[in-house]
Design an enzyme around this catalytic site. Structure first.
Site, PDB file in Angstrom:
ATOM      1  N   GLY A  10       0.738  -1.332   0.051  1.00 45.26           N
ATOM      2  CA  GLY A  10       0.082  -0.041   0.192  1.00 45.26           C
ATOM      3  C   GLY A  10       0.543   1.362  -0.165  1.00 45.26           C
ATOM      4  CB  VAL A  11       4.341   2.046   0.537  1.00 44.78           C
ATOM      5  CG1 VAL A  11       5.269   3.377   0.515  1.00 44.78           C
ATOM      6  CG2 VAL A  11       4.136   1.796   2.044  1.00 44.78           C
ATOM      7  CG  MET A  13       8.607   4.296  -4.872  1.00 43.82           C
ATOM      8  SD  MET A  13       9.511   2.293  -4.833  1.00 43.82           S
ATOM      9  CE  MET A  13       9.338   2.223  -6.778  1.00 43.82           C
ATOM     10  N   PRO A  14       7.304   7.029  -6.246  1.00 39.91           N
ATOM     11  CG  PRO A  14       8.454   8.940  -5.666  1.00 39.91           C
ATOM     12  CD  PRO A  14       8.367   7.775  -5.119  1.00 39.91           C
ATOM     13  CB  ALA A  15       6.753   5.286 -11.822  1.00 37.34           C
ATOM     14  N   GLY A  17      13.002   7.355 -10.497  1.00 35.44           N
ATOM     15  CA  GLY A  17      13.877   7.594  -9.486  1.00 35.44           C
ATOM     16  C   GLY A  17      15.307   7.934  -9.992  1.00 35.44           C
ATOM     17  CG  ASP A  44      18.568   3.081  -6.082  1.00 36.05           C
ATOM     18  OD1 ASP A  44      18.007   1.998  -5.300  1.00 36.05           O
ATOM     19  OD2 ASP A  44      19.582   2.703  -6.420  1.00 36.05           O
ATOM     20  CE1 TYR A  49      25.625   0.862  -5.610  1.00 39.80           C
ATOM     21  CE2 TYR A  49      23.881   2.428  -5.835  1.00 39.80           C
ATOM     22  CZ  TYR A  49      24.163   1.114  -6.213  1.00 39.80           C
ATOM     23  OH  TYR A  49      23.336   0.586  -6.889  1.00 39.80           O
ATOM     24  CE  LYS A  74      21.023  -0.945  -4.723  1.00 34.28           C
ATOM     25  NZ  LYS A  74      20.482   0.451  -5.091  1.00 34.28           N
ATOM     26  CG  HIS A 107      23.312  -4.209  -3.513  1.00 36.85           C
ATOM     27  ND1 HIS A 107      24.173  -2.962  -3.200  1.00 36.85           N
ATOM     28  CD2 HIS A 107      23.102  -4.040  -4.867  1.00 36.85           C
ATOM     29  CE1 HIS A 107      24.371  -2.277  -4.490  1.00 36.85           C
ATOM     30  NE2 HIS A 107      23.847  -3.177  -5.398  1.00 36.85           N
TER      31      HIS A 107
END
Length: 299
Positions: A10-11, A13-15, A17, A44, A49, A74, A107
């Protein structure tokens, strides 16, 4: 204005990123700041990283309310295991400067020591239950490995995998869909594709180029539209302001011709047909602690 996707818990999120893979730490804050100015609201990153701190700094400096930016990161395989993953969350949250992470992923699958993978995912479930993360998922999990998570309680919300026109992984996408998992594309415009047997970059591909000309768009914009129209999330990366803006310009209501920028069914199929079945990233099963393990710093 970006489009949103509703995850299986149900959260929203922008498609689309903004990714920071291989973005040097000293360049990350400026790149993310530019992306937020352009309109990206999903960032992201990953512990491996080494640039989570720059992501957090850019978000804080943006003046945007924390609730307006969806942060995704991640955990690396070196921090797998239940207690280790709980601590890894603390490390990432500390570097990002947040109390809650919107989406936390494993990850890579550590198939050579899957008990540690299960332990780490169980820790993600604990973090979700405690409200420290809003959604959990995985990255680079193939269908047979994804099925091994069935002994855990929460179906992943996202599986972030290599998907671009030259390697679209239909079997992975099918398995994700069957489980209600969103497929999120890394390297969505084929930025890591190799030149094999004279194969051109996706950005130079004639089929994609013809479609781009037809819509008065760039090849990169066509590929991102391909992802979005097929229900995927995509996280393109760049440190160049013009590219950052270009990649986000796939939501405009119309082109210069007055027609909405939307690919036809035939155009989508033509891009699908470019799949070579050849992976550019490492084979997920090849990821072991011996070959890819690294210490993730505390700060």
């Amino acid at each position: 204005m970006s489009e949103n996707i509703t995850l299986n818990n149900g959260v929203e999120m922008p498609a689309l990123g903004f990714g920071v893979f291989q973005t040097p730490p000293e360049e990350t804050e400026a790149a993310v700041a530019e992306a937020l100015t352009v309109g990206y609201r999903l960032i992201d990153t990953a512990a491996a990283y080494g640039n989570e701190r720059g992501v957090g700094a850019a978000i804080r400096a943006s003046g945007l309310d924390r609730s307006e930016v969806f942060i995704e990161t991640k955990l690396w395989i070196s921090d797998y295991g239940y207690d280790e993953a709980l601590h890894a969350f603390d490390k990432s949250a500390g570097k990002l400067g947040v109390d809650q992470i919107d989406l936390l992923l494993l990850h890579q699958p550590l198939t050579s020591d899957f008990d540690r993978t299960i332990g780490a995912y169980t820790a993600l479930e604990k973090l979700l239950a405690d409200g420290k993360v809003r959604a959990i998922g995985v990255s680079n999990f193939m269908p047979e490995v994804l099925a091994r998570l069935s002994e855990t309680g929460v179906v992943p919300a996202v599986n972030q995998v290599e998907v671009h026109p030259y390697f679209s992984q239909p079997a992975v996408q099918k398995a994700d869909a069957e489980h209600g998992i969103l497929t999120q594309a890394w390297s969505p415009i084929g930025g890591i594709t190799f030149y094999r047997d004279g194969q051109k970059s996706t950005l130079e591909n004639e089929v994609i180029g013809e479609i781009a000309n037809r819509h008065s768009k760039t090849p990169a914009q066509v590929m991102l539209r391909w992802h979005l129209q097929q229900g995927r999330s995509a996280i393109p990366k760049s440190v160049k302001p013009e590219r950052i803006a270009e990649n986000f310009d796939v939501f405009d209501p119309s082109t210069s011709s007055g027609q909405r920028f939307e690919l036809t069914a035939d155009e989508l199929a033509a891009i699908d047909a470019l799949d070579t079945g050849v992976r550019s990233g490492p084979e997920p099963d090849s990821i072991t602690l011996e070959s890819y393990g690294r210490d993730i710093p505390e700060a």
